[in-house]
Write a protein that holds these residues in place. Structure first.
Motif, short mmCIF file in Angstrom:
data_model
loop_
_atom_site.label_atom_id
_atom_site.label_comp_id
_atom_site.label_asym_id
_atom_site.label_seq_id
_atom_site.Cartn_x
_atom_site.Cartn_y
_atom_site.Cartn_z
N ILE A 26 -8.52 -0.74 -5.60
CA ILE A 26 -7.71 -0.59 -4.39
C ILE A 26 -6.31 -1.15 -4.60
N TYR A 29 -4.36 1.56 -6.22
CA TYR A 29 -4.22 2.65 -5.26
C TYR A 29 -3.14 2.34 -4.23
N GLU A 30 -3.14 1.13 -3.72
CA GLU A 30 -2.14 0.76 -2.70
C GLU A 30 -0.73 0.67 -3.29
N GLY A 34 -1.25 4.43 -1.78
CA GLY A 34 -2.60 4.50 -1.24
C GLY A 34 -2.69 3.99 0.19
N TYR A 35 -3.42 4.73 1.00
CA TYR A 35 -3.70 4.43 2.41
C TYR A 35 -2.46 4.49 3.32
N HIS A 108 -10.55 6.08 -4.41
CA HIS A 108 -9.94 5.81 -3.11
C HIS A 108 -9.22 7.02 -2.53
N GLU A 112 -9.94 7.83 1.24
CA GLU A 112 -8.88 7.98 2.24
C GLU A 112 -8.93 9.38 2.87
N ALA A 144 -15.64 1.02 -4.39
CA ALA A 144 -14.42 1.37 -3.67
C ALA A 144 -14.63 1.30 -2.16
N GLU A 147 -14.41 -2.26 -1.16
CA GLU A 147 -12.99 -2.67 -1.13
C GLU A 147 -12.30 -2.17 0.14
N ALA A 148 -12.57 -0.92 0.49
CA ALA A 148 -11.94 -0.34 1.69
C ALA A 148 -12.41 -1.05 2.95
N TYR A 153 -10.02 -0.65 6.15
CA TYR A 153 -9.87 0.80 6.22
C TYR A 153 -11.16 1.51 6.63
#
Length: 431
Positions: A26, A29-30, A34-35, A108, A112, A144, A147-148, A153
């Protein structure tokens, strides 16, 4: 807008994070947008998101190419019954290998996409149905999801929006038939994976007899990019009727097999350049545009645009863009036999045309490849194919006959050679 004949080069979209260190985390990804799409999506209404996906022209990446936005709009607006989003990550077709790498490298993006799609369809529970053999993939998805959850999320009141969602990863038992969406739903409910009679369609009565949308991994993973980039941006790639980027899985006799992201409408000639050309310089003989269930192509089709319309116009299907490349050392009847043995083994047995048809097709092809065929066998094969095509309960039967009919269409002489070999052996033994 690019033309179907000459797609423009594409900056990686779906695969842009794949080569980053710990791309599946994550944190990575962020760091790479990400997100951010989720935050943007939650500020809009479900109706606006459905319209955005419609406007983008995103089509299902699982093989059929049905417009995703229209599929989403089939979900009823009322919530008197639970709504479910189910992700088809079964991926069991020979040659198809794009979804598992995507989930391994960038889980992710799928998660998402699931959250945004669930919000758009008023679903509060999403299921990801993964092929059971893909153990590492299942572990990575579950990690994942944890983590989300920890980042807010997933769960209750996501990002203070009032929207709740849980995602469950379900491991299938490794049956190809469970790639068919209604068989997948039966399997998910704990029953034997067999196709259901339609109607009712899943949008009306799917998982647990509730409104359900079934989407492919790559389809849903495309959604965050559409939310961030917009429909017009998405349409700058691909063709007018088949917009967007696509992951092409290239396997077989190429120098660098693997996953190649390119705009829809890219040709095999261009993909071969990306994959380093034919391995050892041995010329191309035949290839599949979308897995073993799509009619094969030959060297005549090097410049066919590989989008939904282009492949169909040339007599095949885009399918899952599983491009299997075979050089001149491969016997077409042998390859067709191997695929047919797979379909015979994976037929669920529910309907007679597929259950009996694949059995007889495999038996005849095995006899021919052993050199014990007759010229009449070719007509028998085509006759059986005609009785299976369009008459089986689901598309497995149709897919099973595609290699045979296209193989005989383009390489009848190879099938005849097996018969001549048999006739020569017979004459020699009786002279």
């Amino acid at each position: 807008m690019t033309t179907p004949n000459k797609p423009a080069p594409v900056t990686p979209v779906l695969t842009k994070r794949w080569l980053s260190p710990t791309s599946w985390s994550i944190k990575t990804y962020e760091q790479l947008e990400g997100y951010t799409a989720l935050r943007k999506a939650l500020k809009g209404t479900p109706e606006q998101l459905v319209q955005l996906v419609k406007d983008s022209g995103l089509r299902g990446r699982g093989g059929a190419g049905f417009p995703a936005g229209i599929k989403w709009s089939f979900m009823p607006p009322n919530e008197d019954k639970p709504h479910y989003l189910v992700i088809n990550a079964d991926e069991g077709e020979p040659g198809t290998c794009k979804d598992i790498p995507l989930m391994m490298a960038d889980p992710h993006s799928l998660i998402e996409g699931c959250i945004i799609a669930s919000y758009a369809m008023r679903s509060h529970h999403c299921f990801i149905y993964v092929r059971g053999e893909a153990l590492h993939c299942i572990r990575r998805l579950n990690a994942a999801i944890r983590e989300a959850h920890a980042a807010g999320y997933l769960g209750e009141n996501i990002l203070d929006s009032g929207f709740d969602l849980e995602i469950t990863v379900h491991a299938g038992a490794g049956a190809y038939i469970c790639g068919e969406e209604t068989a997948l739903l039966d399997s998910l409910e704990g029953r034997r994976g067999q196709p259901r009679l339609k109607p009712p369609f899943p949008a009306a009565a799917g998982l647990y007899a509730a409104p359900t949308t079934v989407n492919n991994v790559e389809t849903i993973a495309s959604v965050p990019f559409i939310v961030n980039g917009g429909a017009d941006w998405f349409r700058t790639m691909g063709t007018e009727k088949s917009p967007g980027p696509k992951i092409y899985s290239i396997s077989g006799h190429v120098s660098k097999p693997g996953q190649y992201e390119a705009p829809l409408g890219t040709t095999l000639r261009e993909l071969l350049e990306l994959a380093g050309g034919m391995k050892d310089g041995i010329p191309l003989k035949f290839w599949t545009p979308g897995g073993s269930s799509t009619p094969m192509f030959t060297t005549e089709h090097l410049d066919v645009p590989l989008d939904f319309e282009g492949a169909a116009a040339a007599g095949s299907m885009l399918g899952t863009t599983a491009v299997m490349v075979f050089n001149e050392t491969v016997s077409v009847p042998w390859a067709v036999m191997k695929w047919t043995q797979f379909y015979e083994h994976e037929s669920c047995g529910k309907c007679t045309p597929c259950r009996e048809g694949t059995y007889w097709l495999a038996g005849i092809l095995e006899r021919m490849v052993e050199g014990r065929g007759t010229e009449a066998d070719i007509d028998t094969l085509l006759d059986i194919c005609d009785n299976v095509l369009g008459r089986s309960f689901c598309a497995l039967g149709d897919g099973a006959v595609s290699p045979i009919t296209s193989g005989i269409k383009y390489f009848r002489d190879e099938f005849l050679a097996l018969c001549e070999q048999n006739r020569g052996a017979y004459v020699g033994a009786h002279s």
